[in-house]
Design an enzyme around this catalytic site. Structure first.
Site, PDB file in Angstrom:
ATOM      1  N   TYR A 149      56.166  86.997   4.215  1.00 23.95           N
ATOM      2  CA  TYR A 149      57.166  87.500   4.493  1.00 23.95           C
ATOM      3  C   TYR A 149      57.332  89.103   4.758  1.00 23.95           C
ATOM      4  O   TYR A 149      56.781  89.866   3.963  1.00 23.95           O
ATOM      5  CB  TYR A 149      58.355  87.425   3.271  1.00 23.95           C
ATOM      6  CG  TYR A 149      59.790  87.827   3.390  1.00 23.95           C
ATOM      7  CD1 TYR A 149      60.449  87.111   4.258  1.00 23.95           C
ATOM      8  CD2 TYR A 149      59.983  88.950   2.697  1.00 23.95           C
ATOM      9  CE1 TYR A 149      61.969  87.553   4.251  1.00 23.95           C
ATOM     10  CE2 TYR A 149      61.400  89.521   2.856  1.00 23.95           C
ATOM     11  CZ  TYR A 149      62.216  88.726   3.698  1.00 23.95           C
ATOM     12  OH  TYR A 149      63.600  89.238   3.833  1.00 23.95           O
ATOM     13  N   ASP A 231      51.628  95.919   5.070  1.00 29.61           N
ATOM     14  CA  ASP A 231      52.971  95.433   4.553  1.00 29.61           C
ATOM     15  C   ASP A 231      52.911  96.053   2.955  1.00 29.61           C
ATOM     16  O   ASP A 231      52.230  95.022   2.135  1.00 29.61           O
ATOM     17  CB  ASP A 231      53.548  94.159   4.834  1.00 29.61           C
ATOM     18  CG  ASP A 231      54.999  94.279   4.295  1.00 29.61           C
ATOM     19  OD1 ASP A 231      55.236  95.067   3.488  1.00 29.61           O
ATOM     20  OD2 ASP A 231      55.763  93.276   4.430  1.00 29.61           O
ATOM     21  N   LYS A 258      61.056  99.335  -1.857  1.00 28.06           N
ATOM     22  CA  LYS A 258      61.300  99.169  -3.308  1.00 28.06           C
ATOM     23  C   LYS A 258      61.246 100.352  -4.061  1.00 28.06           C
ATOM     24  O   LYS A 258      61.963 101.270  -4.153  1.00 28.06           O
ATOM     25  CB  LYS A 258      60.079  97.907  -3.694  1.00 28.06           C
ATOM     26  CG  LYS A 258      60.243  96.964  -2.620  1.00 28.06           C
ATOM     27  CD  LYS A 258      61.140  95.831  -2.949  1.00 28.06           C
ATOM     28  CE  LYS A 258      60.593  94.538  -2.333  1.00 28.06           C
ATOM     29  NZ  LYS A 258      61.615  93.307  -2.319  1.00 28.06           N
TER      30      LYS A 258
HETATM   31  N1  PMP Z   1      57.907  93.171   3.007  1.00 27.74           N
HETATM   32  C1  PMP Z   1      57.518  92.488   1.937  1.00 27.74           C
HETATM   33  C2  PMP Z   1      56.168  92.226   1.856  1.00 27.74           C
HETATM   34  C3  PMP Z   1      58.771  92.074   1.144  1.00 27.74           C
HETATM   35  O1  PMP Z   1      58.386  91.544  -0.025  1.00 27.74           O
HETATM   36  C4  PMP Z   1      59.939  92.343   1.531  1.00 27.74           C
HETATM   37  C5  PMP Z   1      61.183  92.299   0.670  1.00 27.74           C
HETATM   38  N2  PMP Z   1      61.042  91.484  -0.422  1.00 27.74           N
HETATM   39  C6  PMP Z   1      60.188  93.057   2.616  1.00 27.74           C
HETATM   40  C7  PMP Z   1      59.142  93.371   3.665  1.00 27.74           C
HETATM   41  C8  PMP Z   1      61.478  93.616   3.142  1.00 27.74           C
HETATM   42  O2  PMP Z   1      61.989  94.522   2.531  1.00 27.74           O
HETATM   43  P1  PMP Z   1      63.756  94.776   2.214  1.00 27.74           P
HETATM   44  O3  PMP Z   1      64.254  93.565   1.633  1.00 27.74           O
HETATM   45  O4  PMP Z   1      63.718  96.149   1.516  1.00 27.74           O
HETATM   46  O5  PMP Z   1      64.256  94.774   3.524  1.00 27.74           O
END
Ligand code: PMP
Length: 435
Positions: A149, A231, A258
């Site tokens: 994700y 990421d 985060k």
């Molecule tokens: N990348 C990863 C690995 C994530 O876990 C998340 C959200 N859980 C995101 C990107 C997206 O971040 P956001 O919810 O702040 O858009």
């Protein structure tokens, strides 16, 4: 089933709010991950390591807004920084000093000749990093891990089957399995002429990288002049310099989110100056007419309140706190393993540092294929049983700097009682999970 009966009886106001929400929000919710049957809990407040819901139930938080609140709820240092910043306005409409300060803090942590751009979410951090990598290389194809994700946008669906993604977009995304260095190398070599970037979450959904995997992806991208994006939206919490520091593999781009926003909406991406070239305004053309090759904007990018909260959050993350977070993560993993052993059940406990997870499968969870062998219904019932016993736990369990050993023991006691309650059901439904 008793678990459901108890859940319903305990959460009447949440149930009413959910019924109301269905009349104005699709399926009554705004974040798919925060919906679960029969209805989610509506939270009213948080303090330290606890959240209180609309019915007045207070639970130990093991979710912390999906890993964002590394110092728990309402941390006084963060609230103070936010209040100070708010006394000067909300969003101001020009660069501010807090933006520079948070960028400096992150550059210091990442090391090297890094430059940072802020976005309002992790989704946009990944999106902008990919745009920048495409502009920097002049190539358009990206590769990612199957099941990973990287936010809700169409270039990075979890799997190629995504029904919402136009074929033209699909044609520009390739997939390889996490923890499979050979598949990664082969794919990168085969598509080297069109690949702009490979995007990898170093600890994919809390799974840990097996020795050699990140190194192989790094070597293959470097050898073929392809940019590597890590990421680190979640994994940046694993060390002062993120998972890349922990595992000793350095990407070209790092995306974050985060914890770096201290509880406010945030994202950021970083790369050495040469990879950020498309964003640079050519100095010779200064002042008025110059524009970068790649336009980059966002009304709420680098929101001053977020920047102030993020700086306070990051400043509190000392070496000692990283160590305490990892120790607490170890405590949760070891505790869950002994709960399962005592109950004579087989399930997989994994994670790294302050991230942990329990998967109802008898296989090691190391990639998308093995993660899909987990029994999701059991996971759901386990979470409901934990909620019934005063522990707020969802998909990405994690610990914060304010969770105490006593809280951890209470949570593990709740896990023990929930597993006991579910045991007859598990024996019936999933005999392969009984030892
Ligand atoms: N990348 C990863 C690995 C994530 O876990 C998340 C959200 N859980 C995101 C990107 C997206 O971040 P956001 O919810 O702040 O858009």
């Amino acid at each position: 089933m008793n678990v459901l009966k108890q859940y319903r009886a305990q959460n009447k106001k949440s149930q009413q709010l959910f019924a109301r929400a269905q009349k104005s929000l699709p399926s009554g919710n705004t974040r798919s991950a925060l919906y679960w049957p029969p209805h989610p809990l509506y939270l009213a407040s948080g303090a330290g390591a606890r959240v209180t819901d609309a019915d007045g139930n207070t639970r130990i938080d093991l979710n912390y807004n999906n890993t964002a609140l590394i110092h728990g709820h309402n941390h006084p240092e963060i609230i103070k920084a936010v209040q100070e910043q708010l006394s000067r306005g909300t969003v101001l409409g020009a660069p501010t000093e807090p933006e520079v300060k948070l960028a400096e803090e992150l550059v210091k942590r990442l090391g090297g000749n890094q430059r940072i751009r802020f976005t309002p979410s992790g989704t946009e951090a990944n999106l902008q990093a990919v745009r920048t990598a495409r502009a920097a290389t002049g190539r358009h194809v990206i590769a990612k891990c199957l099941g990973a994700y990287h936010g809700s946008w169409d270039a990075v669906p979890l799997t190629p089957e995504a029904p919402d993604v136009p074929q033209g977009v699909k044609d520009n995304t390739l997939y390889f399995p996490y923890n499979d260095p050979d598949a990664a190398e082969k794919l990168i070599r085969k598509h080297r002429d069109k690949l702009a970037a490979v995007i990898v979450e170093p600890t994919m959904r809390d799974m840990t990288p097996e020795p050699g995997f990140l190194e192989a992806v790094r070597e293959a991208t470097e050898a073929n002049d392809i940019l590597l994006v890590f990421d680190e939206v979640i994994s940046f919490r694993l060390s002062p310099g993120g998972a890349q520091r922990l595992y000793g593999v350095t990407p070209d781009f790092t995306t974050m989110g985060k914890i770096i926003g201290g509880g406010f909406p945030v994202g950021a991406y970083a790369a050495p100056e040469e990879h950020m070239a498309p964003l640079m305004i050519p100095e010779a053309e200064l002042p008025a007419t110059a524009s970068p090759a790649l336009g980059f904007s966002g009304t709420f990018n680098a929101h001053p309140v977020t920047m102030a909260a993020g700086l306070a959050s990051m400043k509190m993350l000392t070496q000692a706190r990283y160590k305490a977070l990892a120790d607490m993560g170890d405590r949760m993993r070891a505790g869950l393993r002994s709960v399962l052993d005592e109950a004579g059940l087989r399930a997989y406990v994994g994670g790294a540092g302050s991230l942990f997870f329990l998967s109802w499968t008898n296989q090691p969870v190391r990639d998308h294929a093995s993660s899909t062998t987990a029994d999701r219904a059991l996971s759901h019932l386990f979470n409901l049983g934990m909620m019934n016993r005063g522990v707020f736990i969802l998909g990405h369990p994690n610990v914060s700097t304010v969770l105490t050993k006593a809280d951890a023991e209470t949570a593990l006691e709740a896990a023990r009682a929930t597993v006991e309650e579910l045991k007859p059901f598990i024996r019936d439904r999933a005999p392969h999970l009984t030892a």
